[in-house]
Scaffold this motif. Sequence first.
Motif, short mmCIF file in Angstrom:
data_model
loop_
_atom_site.label_atom_id
_atom_site.label_comp_id
_atom_site.label_asym_id
_atom_site.label_seq_id
_atom_site.Cartn_x
_atom_site.Cartn_y
_atom_site.Cartn_z
N GLY A 55 -26.48 37.96 22.13
CA GLY A 55 -27.83 37.42 22.25
C GLY A 55 -28.82 38.48 22.69
O GLY A 55 -29.94 38.57 22.16
N GLY A 56 -28.42 39.31 23.67
CA GLY A 56 -29.30 40.38 24.13
C GLY A 56 -29.60 41.38 23.03
O GLY A 56 -30.75 41.81 22.86
N ASP A 63 -31.92 46.34 28.07
CA ASP A 63 -30.84 46.26 29.04
C ASP A 63 -30.70 44.83 29.55
O ASP A 63 -31.63 44.03 29.48
CB ASP A 63 -31.01 47.24 30.20
CG ASP A 63 -32.44 47.36 30.70
OD1 ASP A 63 -32.82 46.56 31.56
OD2 ASP A 63 -33.15 48.26 30.25
N LEU A 64 -29.50 44.55 30.05
CA LEU A 64 -29.17 43.23 30.59
C LEU A 64 -28.76 43.40 32.05
O LEU A 64 -28.05 44.34 32.39
CB LEU A 64 -28.02 42.60 29.79
CG LEU A 64 -28.32 42.31 28.31
CD1 LEU A 64 -27.03 41.99 27.56
CD2 LEU A 64 -29.31 41.16 28.16
N ALA A 77 -32.86 39.66 31.10
CA ALA A 77 -32.90 40.58 29.97
C ALA A 77 -34.24 41.31 29.97
O ALA A 77 -35.28 40.69 30.18
CB ALA A 77 -32.73 39.80 28.66
N ARG A 78 -34.20 42.63 29.76
CA ARG A 78 -35.44 43.39 29.65
C ARG A 78 -35.82 43.47 28.17
O ARG A 78 -35.13 44.13 27.38
CB ARG A 78 -35.29 44.79 30.25
CG ARG A 78 -36.65 45.51 30.36
CD ARG A 78 -36.50 46.92 30.92
NE ARG A 78 -35.98 46.95 32.28
CZ ARG A 78 -36.70 46.75 33.37
NH1 ARG A 78 -38.00 46.49 33.27
NH2 ARG A 78 -36.15 46.81 34.57
N ILE A 79 -36.88 42.80 27.82
CA ILE A 79 -37.36 42.78 26.43
C ILE A 79 -38.76 43.36 26.40
O ILE A 79 -39.63 42.93 27.16
CB ILE A 79 -37.34 41.34 25.87
CG1 ILE A 79 -35.90 40.78 25.91
CG2 ILE A 79 -37.89 41.29 24.45
CD1 ILE A 79 -35.81 39.31 25.55
N ASP A 80 -38.95 44.36 25.56
CA ASP A 80 -40.24 45.06 25.47
C ASP A 80 -40.69 45.58 26.83
O ASP A 80 -41.87 45.54 27.20
CB ASP A 80 -41.33 44.14 24.88
CG ASP A 80 -41.03 43.74 23.44
OD1 ASP A 80 -40.31 44.48 22.76
OD2 ASP A 80 -41.50 42.67 23.02
N VAL A 149 -25.92 46.46 35.58
CA VAL A 149 -26.92 46.70 34.53
C VAL A 149 -26.20 47.26 33.32
O VAL A 149 -25.43 48.22 33.42
CB VAL A 149 -28.02 47.68 34.99
CG1 VAL A 149 -28.97 47.97 33.82
CG2 VAL A 149 -28.80 47.12 36.16
N LEU A 150 -26.42 46.62 32.17
CA LEU A 150 -25.84 47.07 30.91
C LEU A 150 -26.97 47.57 30.03
O LEU A 150 -27.83 46.79 29.60
CB LEU A 150 -25.09 45.94 30.21
CG LEU A 150 -23.88 45.37 30.95
CD1 LEU A 150 -24.29 44.18 31.83
CD2 LEU A 150 -22.81 44.92 29.97
#
Length: 440
Positions: A55-56, A63-64, A77-80, A149-150
């Motif tokens: 999903g990420g 990163d997740l 989740a870090r999006i944009d 953190v991934l």
Amino acid sequence: MEEYSKQSSQEGITISSRINAEIQKKIKSILDFKEKIGGSLKKDTSELLEIFLGGGIHLSASDLHVEPTETQAKIRARIDGVLQDAAIIDREIYGNLLSRIKLLSGIKLNITDRPQDGRFSVLTGGKSEHVSIEIRVSTLPSEYGESIVLRILNPKSLIDLEALGLREDLLNLFNKEIKKPNGMIIVTGPTGSGKTTTLYAFLKKIQKPEIKVITIEDPIEYHLKGISQTQVNPARGYDFSSGLQSIMRQDPDVILVGEIRDSKTCQIALQAALTGHLVLTTLHTNDAAGTVVRLISLEGNLANIGPAVNMIVAQRLVRKLCDKCFQFMPVSSSILEKLEKNLKGISKEVKIPKLNPGLKIPEVKGCKYCNFTGFRGRVGIFEAILIDDEMEKFILKNPSVADFQELAMKKGMVTMYQDGLIKVLQGITTIEELERITGE
């Protein structure tokens, strides 16, 4: 208690075709992601991890994060470039997920009181279009357990120079400078500002069979065919400075140095640029004008900096407006005044719309497609300083950052803030987003 050796790590995991199909069909936003994770909490840990990662990746997260609290753990989740809540899980599921991620990434399971780093790969996509995505894992002890953190290193992040969001005049300048056989091009900015993406875009443009390209990176983030990529390993004595010395003996035409961090690396890189090599590298500075002062602080020889450096680029990433929901609104008198003040005297080579009271600029709205943020995707804002003969002589005077910036602007440099304002006028981003990133 004696430490166990690192657990034997698998090569990675494959997201099953069933889960991949469900992700493609059902996850269109962060809300869908939350719902999908919530519905998978009672399933086994492996399936939960597949949904978590798949999903990420599908939402283009960079990163997740899994962050434990006293009674639960939060998934974000870090999006944009912006963190968004994705799920709340209980402590038992968090513990199982932590152990599974540690095992996959080769991190010691029994070490919980100090940071650890690892990696694994995720294979995603249909049978005919498998894509291998590397995941960099970092664990950090916190009050209620280990924070995870991934970082997702998706090959689709590798883009061509033309896709960086460069103005026409900057694109022409970059294309000219990367064709030079020697000298140094430095890309500056903080962590997460897209420096590596820009360097790889340079490499993709100049790579050809008749030239030898060698990189030294920490770590190798993306793999490019046709070039020799090496990764620092301080434990074995292979750091940036020693690695760069070894690379010089390999007779390369182009060298990519992931980052100049210390005086020895700085000195060797400058010498390489002066002796027939094109050196591409990054440096941590706030803007392009601060680069010379930073090189001097790293004991770079003042007499070498001017002749060695061809171009300095500074950049940041701003969020792009969602093309499905944004709208144009008439500009207010205060914003028009701000635009006129900051774009006054800009180089005539730079094309900008006419500034008049009838001007319209974009405004955020928000929809499900953009997770109700009003933005989707990011684009670079840039400033570049070309080191010509006049600049080279000026550097010998050891100028202050302010003086260097002033001369660069007199010679036609467009600042990052000005570049961002042009993107506002083009309907790419908003003034609020630009000022959030630049602090102007």
